[in-house]
Each structure stands twice: as C-alpha cells, then as structure tokens.
Design a protein around this motif. Sequence first.
Motif, PDB file in Angstrom:
ATOM      1  N   ILE A  36       0.846  -1.201   0.000  1.00  0.00           N
ATOM      2  CA  ILE A  36       0.000   0.000   0.000  1.00  0.00           C
ATOM      3  C   ILE A  36       0.880   1.249   0.000  1.00  0.00           C
ATOM      4  CG2 ILE A  36      -1.797   1.272   1.240  1.00  0.00           C
ATOM      5  CD1 ILE A  36      -2.803  -1.453   0.309  1.00  0.00           C
ATOM      6  N   LYS A  37       0.575   2.180  -0.887  1.00  0.00           N
ATOM      7  CA  LYS A  37       1.320   3.443  -0.961  1.00  0.00           C
ATOM      8  C   LYS A  37       0.478   4.639  -0.524  1.00  0.00           C
ATOM      9  CE  LYS A  37       5.234   1.926  -1.913  1.00  0.00           C
ATOM     10  NZ  LYS A  37       6.278   2.118  -0.901  1.00  0.00           N
ATOM     11  N   SER A  38      -0.808   4.619  -0.765  1.00  0.00           N
ATOM     12  CA  SER A  38      -1.685   5.686  -0.271  1.00  0.00           C
ATOM     13  C   SER A  38      -3.098   5.146  -0.135  1.00  0.00           C
ATOM     14  CB  SER A  38      -1.656   6.915  -1.183  1.00  0.00           C
ATOM     15  OG  SER A  38      -2.260   6.638  -2.425  1.00  0.00           O
ATOM     16  N   VAL A  39      -3.814   5.710   0.843  1.00  0.00           N
ATOM     17  CA  VAL A  39      -5.168   5.266   1.147  1.00  0.00           C
ATOM     18  C   VAL A  39      -6.019   6.501   1.429  1.00  0.00           C
ATOM     19  CG1 VAL A  39      -6.622   3.869   2.676  1.00  0.00           C
ATOM     20  CG2 VAL A  39      -4.256   3.193   2.249  1.00  0.00           C
ATOM     21  N   ARG A  40      -7.154   6.578   0.792  1.00  0.00           N
ATOM     22  CA  ARG A  40      -8.099   7.656   1.099  1.00  0.00           C
ATOM     23  C   ARG A  40      -8.989   7.237   2.250  1.00  0.00           C
ATOM     24  NH1 ARG A  40     -10.430   9.985  -4.589  1.00  0.00           N
ATOM     25  NH2 ARG A  40      -8.447  10.740  -5.416  1.00  0.00           N
ATOM     26  N   SER A  41      -9.560   8.202   2.915  1.00  0.00           N
ATOM     27  CA  SER A  41     -10.505   7.908   3.988  1.00  0.00           C
ATOM     28  C   SER A  41     -11.727   7.207   3.403  1.00  0.00           C
ATOM     29  CB  SER A  41     -10.944   9.192   4.683  1.00  0.00           C
ATOM     30  OG  SER A  41      -9.851   9.780   5.342  1.00  0.00           O
ATOM     31  N   PRO A  42     -12.327   6.286   4.154  1.00  0.00           N
ATOM     32  CA  PRO A  42     -13.526   5.592   3.662  1.00  0.00           C
ATOM     33  C   PRO A  42     -14.650   6.588   3.387  1.00  0.00           C
ATOM     34  CG  PRO A  42     -12.683   4.518   5.627  1.00  0.00           C
ATOM     35  CD  PRO A  42     -11.925   5.799   5.470  1.00  0.00           C
ATOM     36  N   LYS A  46     -24.649   7.889   1.505  1.00  0.00           N
ATOM     37  CA  LYS A  46     -25.788   8.039   2.412  1.00  0.00           C
ATOM     38  C   LYS A  46     -27.067   7.387   1.868  1.00  0.00           C
ATOM     39  CE  LYS A  46     -24.023  12.134   4.754  1.00  0.00           C
ATOM     40  NZ  LYS A  46     -22.934  11.375   5.242  1.00  0.00           N
ATOM     41  N   GLU A  47     -27.186   7.285   0.536  1.00  0.00           N
ATOM     42  CA  GLU A  47     -28.382   6.676  -0.058  1.00  0.00           C
ATOM     43  C   GLU A  47     -28.357   5.152   0.038  1.00  0.00           C
ATOM     44  OE1 GLU A  47     -28.852   8.116  -4.040  1.00  0.00           O
ATOM     45  OE2 GLU A  47     -28.839  10.210  -3.403  1.00  0.00           O
ATOM     46  N   THR A  48     -27.197   4.556  -0.257  1.00  0.00           N
ATOM     47  CA  THR A  48     -27.107   3.093  -0.280  1.00  0.00           C
ATOM     48  C   THR A  48     -26.495   2.521   0.995  1.00  0.00           C
ATOM     49  OG1 THR A  48     -24.915   3.135  -1.300  1.00  0.00           O
ATOM     50  CG2 THR A  48     -26.824   3.093  -2.792  1.00  0.00           C
ATOM     51  N   ASN A  49     -25.910   3.372   1.822  1.00  0.00           N
ATOM     52  CA  ASN A  49     -25.232   2.991   3.058  1.00  0.00           C
ATOM     53  C   ASN A  49     -24.044   2.057   2.798  1.00  0.00           C
ATOM     54  OD1 ASN A  49     -25.027   3.483   5.807  1.00  0.00           O
ATOM     55  ND2 ASN A  49     -26.087   1.587   6.341  1.00  0.00           N
ATOM     56  N   GLU A  50     -23.457   2.142   1.598  1.00  0.00           N
ATOM     57  CA  GLU A  50     -22.293   1.335   1.244  1.00  0.00           C
ATOM     58  C   GLU A  50     -21.028   2.160   1.458  1.00  0.00           C
ATOM     59  OE1 GLU A  50     -22.817   0.049  -2.763  1.00  0.00           O
ATOM     60  OE2 GLU A  50     -24.361  -1.402  -2.233  1.00  0.00           O
ATOM     61  N   THR A  51     -20.016   1.522   2.029  1.00  0.00           N
ATOM     62  CA  THR A  51     -18.747   2.187   2.275  1.00  0.00           C
ATOM     63  C   THR A  51     -17.712   1.691   1.274  1.00  0.00           C
ATOM     64  OG1 THR A  51     -19.247   2.393   4.616  1.00  0.00           O
ATOM     65  CG2 THR A  51     -16.940   2.592   3.993  1.00  0.00           C
ATOM     66  N   THR A  52     -16.982   2.627   0.677  1.00  0.00           N
ATOM     67  CA  THR A  52     -15.893   2.300  -0.236  1.00  0.00           C
ATOM     68  C   THR A  52     -14.650   3.054   0.205  1.00  0.00           C
ATOM     69  OG1 THR A  52     -16.477   4.080  -1.769  1.00  0.00           O
ATOM     70  CG2 THR A  52     -17.451   1.919  -2.193  1.00  0.00           C
ATOM     71  N   MET A  66       7.756  -4.010 -11.358  1.00  0.00           N
ATOM     72  CA  MET A  66       6.768  -3.352 -10.508  1.00  0.00           C
ATOM     73  C   MET A  66       5.636  -2.765 -11.346  1.00  0.00           C
ATOM     74  SD  MET A  66       7.254  -0.294  -7.734  1.00  0.00           S
ATOM     75  CE  MET A  66       8.563  -1.172  -6.943  1.00  0.00           C
ATOM     76  N   VAL A  67       4.417  -2.930 -10.838  1.00  0.00           N
ATOM     77  CA  VAL A  67       3.248  -2.314 -11.464  1.00  0.00           C
ATOM     78  C   VAL A  67       2.484  -1.537 -10.397  1.00  0.00           C
ATOM     79  CG1 VAL A  67       2.955  -4.018 -13.294  1.00  0.00           C
ATOM     80  CG2 VAL A  67       1.814  -4.374 -11.119  1.00  0.00           C
ATOM     81  N   GLU A  68       1.877  -0.449 -10.830  1.00  0.00           N
ATOM     82  CA  GLU A  68       1.030   0.333  -9.931  1.00  0.00           C
ATOM     83  C   GLU A  68      -0.398  -0.162 -10.083  1.00  0.00           C
ATOM     84  OE1 GLU A  68       1.914   4.662  -9.324  1.00  0.00           O
ATOM     85  OE2 GLU A  68       2.885   4.358 -11.274  1.00  0.00           O
ATOM     86  N   ILE A  69      -1.117  -0.154  -8.981  1.00  0.00           N
ATOM     87  CA  ILE A  69      -2.487  -0.656  -8.973  1.00  0.00           C
ATOM     88  C   ILE A  69      -3.366   0.314  -8.201  1.00  0.00           C
ATOM     89  CG2 ILE A  69      -3.358  -2.119  -7.160  1.00  0.00           C
ATOM     90  CD1 ILE A  69      -2.797  -4.459  -8.498  1.00  0.00           C
ATOM     91  N   ASP A  70      -4.487   0.669  -8.779  1.00  0.00           N
ATOM     92  CA  ASP A  70      -5.507   1.430  -8.067  1.00  0.00           C
ATOM     93  C   ASP A  70      -6.682   0.491  -7.868  1.00  0.00           C
ATOM     94  OD1 ASP A  70      -4.347   4.052  -7.787  1.00  0.00           O
ATOM     95  OD2 ASP A  70      -4.541   4.245  -9.957  1.00  0.00           O
ATOM     96  N   LEU A  71      -7.156   0.402  -6.636  1.00  0.00           N
ATOM     97  CA  LEU A  71      -8.264  -0.489  -6.347  1.00  0.00           C
ATOM     98  C   LEU A  71      -9.219   0.189  -5.372  1.00  0.00           C
ATOM     99  CD1 LEU A  71      -7.547  -1.935  -3.302  1.00  0.00           C
ATOM    100  CD2 LEU A  71      -5.786  -2.902  -4.768  1.00  0.00           C
ATOM    101  N   THR A  72     -10.395  -0.370  -5.278  1.00  0.00           N
ATOM    102  CA  THR A  72     -11.406   0.140  -4.362  1.00  0.00           C
ATOM    103  C   THR A  72     -11.839  -0.976  -3.439  1.00  0.00           C
ATOM    104  OG1 THR A  72     -12.196   1.659  -6.082  1.00  0.00           O
ATOM    105  CG2 THR A  72     -13.646   1.287  -4.195  1.00  0.00           C
TER     106      THR A  72
END
Length: 130
Positions: A36-42, A46-52, A66-72
Amino acid sequence: MTKPMFNEAKIKELIATSKVQDALKEMVTVPKDIIIKSVRSPFTNKETNETTQKVHAVSGTSLMDMVEIDLTLVGGETIDTVEAINKSYHIDNFNVALDANMRGGNFNGYSPTGLKILVTAITETKTVGK
C-alpha cells in the motif's frame, strides 16, 4: 433470470454476473500481493449505506517488474489510512467492473481499456519476526 434481448442488454449488469466475473478473472491478471502506498478515507454513500475506500498500491519483486495498482475496497472492507502505508497486503477476493470516464463530476462513458478492481476481502501479510 430472464435473458434480455441483445439490443437491450446492459453491459454493466452483465459484467456484474458471477459467470462473467469468473470468465474475466480467468482472462486477466490481477496481482494478489501488494504494498500500500496511499489510502483515502472511507466514503459512505448516504443513499445506499455502502462504504468504499480507494487505495493506491504497487506490486512486484523489483523495480523492473513493478506495477502500480488502483483499487477500491468494497463490501465493508476498510484499512487504516495511516497504519497501512508501506505494508504488505494480500488480495483474497475481488471483482472487476467497468472503469468510468469522469470529467468534472460528469460521466463520459466507460474507458475502452482497463477494468476497475473492487476488492471484497484483503488481509495484511504479516512479516516473520514482527
């Protein structure tokens, strides 16, 4: 499930089906071990109550491969925004989705290349001796 006519098929919904997910997972490579290199706050919708939570990571054994990866992270998975930095994690389970082209908050279709990685299960890789 009733099959839609070809001209009424919704690609986004088709890709979400388990059969298509299984086929896509066989056709593309997704690194399982990442740093992990960076993480945003969850973010909780509010409509679906789903956290990403959006994560930027790298994978590979050297600078040459090495490869860079962005994931959710989805499905209730979250990691600490500070503690996770520069730590190793293993992607236990994931799905793929179409990657939307967004500009200025407006949807501009889907990217013709690349898929979005939606991680549903991730675990920290414990280093021996720690």
